[in-house]
Design a protein around this motif. Structure first.
Motif, PDB file in Angstrom:
ATOM      1  N   LEU A  27       0.805  -1.215   0.000  1.00 29.07           N
ATOM      2  CA  LEU A  27       0.000   0.000   0.000  1.00 29.07           C
ATOM      3  C   LEU A  27       0.843   1.272   0.000  1.00 29.07           C
ATOM      4  O   LEU A  27       0.466   2.260  -0.627  1.00 29.07           O
ATOM      5  N   VAL A  28       1.963   1.262   0.711  1.00 31.64           N
ATOM      6  CA  VAL A  28       2.785   2.478   0.717  1.00 31.64           C
ATOM      7  C   VAL A  28       3.338   2.737  -0.677  1.00 31.64           C
ATOM      8  O   VAL A  28       3.538   3.890  -1.077  1.00 31.64           O
ATOM      9  N   GLY A  29       3.556   1.660  -1.445  1.00 33.93           N
ATOM     10  CA  GLY A  29       3.997   1.825  -2.824  1.00 33.93           C
ATOM     11  C   GLY A  29       2.887   2.304  -3.734  1.00 33.93           C
ATOM     12  O   GLY A  29       3.136   3.026  -4.710  1.00 33.93           O
ATOM     13  N   GLU A  30       1.657   1.914  -3.426  1.00 32.56           N
ATOM     14  CA  GLU A  30       0.520   2.278  -4.275  1.00 32.56           C
ATOM     15  C   GLU A  30      -0.026   3.674  -3.986  1.00 32.56           C
ATOM     16  O   GLU A  30      -0.369   4.409  -4.910  1.00 32.56           O
ATOM     17  N   MET A  31      -0.129   4.035  -2.709  1.00 34.45           N
ATOM     18  CA  MET A  31      -0.806   5.277  -2.356  1.00 34.45           C
ATOM     19  C   MET A  31       0.075   6.308  -1.664  1.00 34.45           C
ATOM     20  O   MET A  31      -0.330   7.445  -1.455  1.00 34.45           O
ATOM     21  N   GLY A  32       1.290   5.918  -1.287  1.00 32.73           N
ATOM     22  CA  GLY A  32       2.164   6.829  -0.566  1.00 32.73           C
ATOM     23  C   GLY A  32       1.878   6.804   0.919  1.00 32.73           C
ATOM     24  O   GLY A  32       0.813   6.394   1.364  1.00 32.73           O
ATOM     25  N   TYR A  33       2.846   7.288   1.684  1.00 35.88           N
ATOM     26  CA  TYR A  33       2.745   7.208   3.139  1.00 35.88           C
ATOM     27  C   TYR A  33       1.666   8.130   3.696  1.00 35.88           C
ATOM     28  O   TYR A  33       0.974   7.792   4.657  1.00 35.88           O
ATOM     29  N   ALA A  34       1.500   9.299   3.110  1.00 37.06           N
ATOM     30  CA  ALA A  34       0.533  10.270   3.634  1.00 37.06           C
ATOM     31  C   ALA A  34      -0.887   9.710   3.631  1.00 37.06           C
ATOM     32  O   ALA A  34      -1.682   9.985   4.540  1.00 37.06           O
ATOM     33  N   LYS A  35      -1.222   8.924   2.607  1.00 34.00           N
ATOM     34  CA  LYS A  35      -2.573   8.371   2.493  1.00 34.00           C
ATOM     35  C   LYS A  35      -2.711   6.990   3.145  1.00 34.00           C
ATOM     36  O   LYS A  35      -3.822   6.461   3.237  1.00 34.00           O
ATOM     37  N   LEU A  36      -1.604   6.423   3.571  1.00 34.64           N
ATOM     38  CA  LEU A  36      -1.640   5.102   4.196  1.00 34.64           C
ATOM     39  C   LEU A  36      -2.329   5.183   5.555  1.00 34.64           C
ATOM     40  O   LEU A  36      -2.049   6.084   6.346  1.00 34.64           O
ATOM     41  N   THR A  37      -3.239   4.263   5.819  1.00 30.94           N
ATOM     42  CA  THR A  37      -3.950   4.231   7.096  1.00 30.94           C
ATOM     43  C   THR A  37      -3.976   2.820   7.649  1.00 30.94           C
ATOM     44  O   THR A  37      -3.810   1.842   6.906  1.00 30.94           O
ATOM     45  N   ILE A  38      -4.202   2.725   8.941  1.00 28.12           N
ATOM     46  CA  ILE A  38      -4.359   1.416   9.568  1.00 28.12           C
ATOM     47  C   ILE A  38      -5.567   0.703   8.966  1.00 28.12           C
ATOM     48  O   ILE A  38      -5.540  -0.516   8.733  1.00 28.12           O
ATOM     49  N   GLU A  39      -6.636   1.456   8.685  1.00 26.25           N
ATOM     50  CA  GLU A  39      -7.840   0.867   8.105  1.00 26.25           C
ATOM     51  C   GLU A  39      -7.555   0.249   6.741  1.00 26.25           C
ATOM     52  O   GLU A  39      -8.037  -0.855   6.429  1.00 26.25           O
ATOM     53  N   ALA A  40      -6.744   0.954   5.925  1.00 25.99           N
ATOM     54  CA  ALA A  40      -6.404   0.425   4.602  1.00 25.99           C
ATOM     55  C   ALA A  40      -5.557  -0.837   4.717  1.00 25.99           C
ATOM     56  O   ALA A  40      -5.752  -1.805   3.971  1.00 25.99           O
ATOM     57  N   ILE A  41      -4.615  -0.831   5.649  1.00 28.25           N
ATOM     58  CA  ILE A  41      -3.767  -2.005   5.856  1.00 28.25           C
ATOM     59  C   ILE A  41      -4.621  -3.192   6.311  1.00 28.25           C
ATOM     60  O   ILE A  41      -4.467  -4.316   5.819  1.00 28.25           O
ATOM     61  N   ALA A  42      -5.529  -2.940   7.246  1.00 30.64           N
ATOM     62  CA  ALA A  42      -6.397  -4.008   7.760  1.00 30.64           C
ATOM     63  C   ALA A  42      -7.256  -4.595   6.649  1.00 30.64           C
ATOM     64  O   ALA A  42      -7.402  -5.820   6.537  1.00 30.64           O
ATOM     65  N   ALA A  43      -7.821  -3.715   5.806  1.00 32.63           N
ATOM     66  CA  ALA A  43      -8.675  -4.191   4.718  1.00 32.63           C
ATOM     67  C   ALA A  43      -7.891  -5.040   3.731  1.00 32.63           C
ATOM     68  O   ALA A  43      -8.356  -6.100   3.289  1.00 32.63           O
ATOM     69  N   ARG A  44      -6.687  -4.594   3.373  1.00 32.12           N
ATOM     70  CA  ARG A  44      -5.867  -5.354   2.416  1.00 32.12           C
ATOM     71  C   ARG A  44      -5.432  -6.691   3.017  1.00 32.12           C
ATOM     72  O   ARG A  44      -5.385  -7.706   2.308  1.00 32.12           O
ATOM     73  N   ALA A  45      -5.129  -6.692   4.311  1.00 32.78           N
ATOM     74  CA  ALA A  45      -4.652  -7.921   4.958  1.00 32.78           C
ATOM     75  C   ALA A  45      -5.788  -8.869   5.337  1.00 32.78           C
ATOM     76  O   ALA A  45      -5.532 -10.028   5.668  1.00 32.78           O
ATOM     77  N   ASP A 110      21.282  -0.631  -6.458  1.00 32.09           N
ATOM     78  CA  ASP A 110      20.166  -1.416  -7.000  1.00 32.09           C
ATOM     79  C   ASP A 110      18.986  -1.430  -6.035  1.00 32.09           C
ATOM     80  O   ASP A 110      17.827  -1.324  -6.443  1.00 32.09           O
ATOM     81  N   GLU A 111      19.292  -1.561  -4.757  1.00 34.66           N
ATOM     82  CA  GLU A 111      18.232  -1.594  -3.748  1.00 34.66           C
ATOM     83  C   GLU A 111      17.512  -0.255  -3.662  1.00 34.66           C
ATOM     84  O   GLU A 111      16.278  -0.200  -3.611  1.00 34.66           O
ATOM     85  N   LEU A 112      18.271   0.826  -3.639  1.00 37.46           N
ATOM     86  CA  LEU A 112      17.662   2.150  -3.545  1.00 37.46           C
ATOM     87  C   LEU A 112      16.816   2.476  -4.766  1.00 37.46           C
ATOM     88  O   LEU A 112      15.832   3.223  -4.668  1.00 37.46           O
ATOM     89  N   ASN A 113      17.180   1.927  -5.904  1.00 38.39           N
ATOM     90  CA  ASN A 113      16.431   2.175  -7.134  1.00 38.39           C
ATOM     91  C   ASN A 113      15.241   1.242  -7.313  1.00 38.39           C
ATOM     92  O   ASN A 113      14.415   1.456  -8.209  1.00 38.39           O
ATOM     93  N   ALA A 114      15.149   0.198  -6.487  1.00 37.71           N
ATOM     94  CA  ALA A 114      14.057  -0.771  -6.615  1.00 37.71           C
ATOM     95  C   ALA A 114      12.774  -0.205  -6.012  1.00 37.71           C
ATOM     96  O   ALA A 114      12.782   0.244  -4.862  1.00 37.71           O
ATOM     97  N   PRO A 115      11.659  -0.192  -6.741  1.00 41.85           N
ATOM     98  CA  PRO A 115      10.412   0.393  -6.235  1.00 41.85           C
ATOM     99  C   PRO A 115       9.948  -0.203  -4.908  1.00 41.85           C
ATOM    100  O   PRO A 115       9.417   0.519  -4.059  1.00 41.85           O
ATOM    101  N   GLU A 116      10.148  -1.512  -4.715  1.00 44.48           N
ATOM    102  CA  GLU A 116       9.669  -2.134  -3.488  1.00 44.48           C
ATOM    103  C   GLU A 116      10.424  -1.670  -2.251  1.00 44.48           C
ATOM    104  O   GLU A 116       9.924  -1.750  -1.127  1.00 44.48           O
ATOM    105  N   TYR A 117      11.646  -1.146  -2.455  1.00 45.53           N
ATOM    106  CA  TYR A 117      12.411  -0.582  -1.343  1.00 45.53           C
ATOM    107  C   TYR A 117      12.261   0.936  -1.265  1.00 45.53           C
ATOM    108  O   TYR A 117      12.258   1.513  -0.183  1.00 45.53           O
ATOM    109  N   ASP A 118      12.168   1.579  -2.410  1.00 44.89           N
ATOM    110  CA  ASP A 118      12.182   3.037  -2.461  1.00 44.89           C
ATOM    111  C   ASP A 118      11.040   3.666  -1.665  1.00 44.89           C
ATOM    112  O   ASP A 118      11.267   4.542  -0.824  1.00 44.89           O
ATOM    113  N   ALA A 119       9.814   3.224  -1.905  1.00 44.82           N
ATOM    114  CA  ALA A 119       8.655   3.863  -1.269  1.00 44.82           C
ATOM    115  C   ALA A 119       8.660   3.724   0.255  1.00 44.82           C
ATOM    116  O   ALA A 119       8.526   4.725   0.970  1.00 44.82           O
ATOM    117  N   PRO A 120       8.816   2.502   0.800  1.00 43.92           N
ATOM    118  CA  PRO A 120       8.830   2.410   2.266  1.00 43.92           C
ATOM    119  C   PRO A 120      10.039   3.075   2.904  1.00 43.92           C
ATOM    120  O   PRO A 120       9.943   3.640   3.992  1.00 43.92           O
TER     121      PRO A 120
END
Length: 210
Positions: A27-45, A110-120
């Motif tokens: 979710l942090v990769g999809e929506m960014g940290y500002a829009k990330l919520t506990i509710e969104a995490i709970a729903a996805r999980a 390589d790690e810093l440039n990888a999207p899965e690492y960059d966003a979080p």
């Protein structure tokens, strides 16, 4: 009369825990940290938000654990330990300090440039600026274990007579990783293998024994 199978609460709890961590990274990769919520995490999980609050006090705490778990998974896949924030990799010691440092710096690029690492990673870096507790945990669990690997390799080079014994390994490693972090953070210029190689070569010209 056949006995009913008793649900494995521990296994179910572990699955929920893993699902929450995975959801936070996604979710942090999809929506960014500002829009990330506990509710969104709970729903996805697929869990209730109270399940999350039972284990973590905030979304920052969830994301930190998720990022640590991501690194541990990468370490396991690479054949490292990765448990409990301990050293997950070793910088190789082939006797060629420049080659060894360039190898690990390229992996860092390589790690810093990888999207899965960059966003979080960006989210945790930003949160660390305003949240001292998160910042301290981020340094202790994510940054410091990696930096200590540089210290260890540079001290070995000092013992081998390759690096000036008067050099402080901690300052020397910051001369290497600092420019990488600067380019990654500001996104002003490309962060590439070639740039990492140039940083290593320049730093070594200043700290190696002539």
């Amino acid at each position: 009369m056949a006995e009913k199978a008793v649900p494995d609460a521990t296994r179910r709890s572990q699955r929920s825990h893993r699902a929450i961590l995975d959801a936070a990274i996604e979710l942090v990769g999809e929506m960014g940290y500002a829009k990330l919520t506990i509710e969104a995490i709970a729903a996805r999980a697929g869990v209730g938000k109270q399940t999350i609050y039972r284990w973590w006090p905030s979304k920052a705490a969830v994301l930190l654990d998720a990022f640590v778990a991501l690194g541990e998974q990468a370490a396991r896949e690479a054949g490292g330990d990765g448990a409990g924030g301990e050293e997950t990799y070793e910088i190789p010691d082939t006797g060629d300090l420049e080659a060894d440092l360039k190898l690990v710096v390229r992996a860092t690029v390589d790690e810093l440039n990888a999207p899965e690492y960059d966003a979080p990673l960006r989210a945790l870096a930003a949160e660390s600026v305003i949240n001292a507790e998160v910042g301290a945990e981020f340094v202790r669990r994510v940054l410091e274990p990696q930096l200590q690997l540089y210290v260890k390799r540079l001290r070995a080079a000092q013992d081998a007579g390759q690096v000036d014994p008067a050099i402080d390994p901690r300052i020397a490693l910051e001369l290497i990783v600092g420019p990488l972090a600067h380019r990654w953070l500001l996104r002003t210029l490309p962060l590439s293998h070639e740039y990492g190689d140039a940083v290593v070569a320049m730093v070594l010209r200043g700290i190696t024994v002539r």
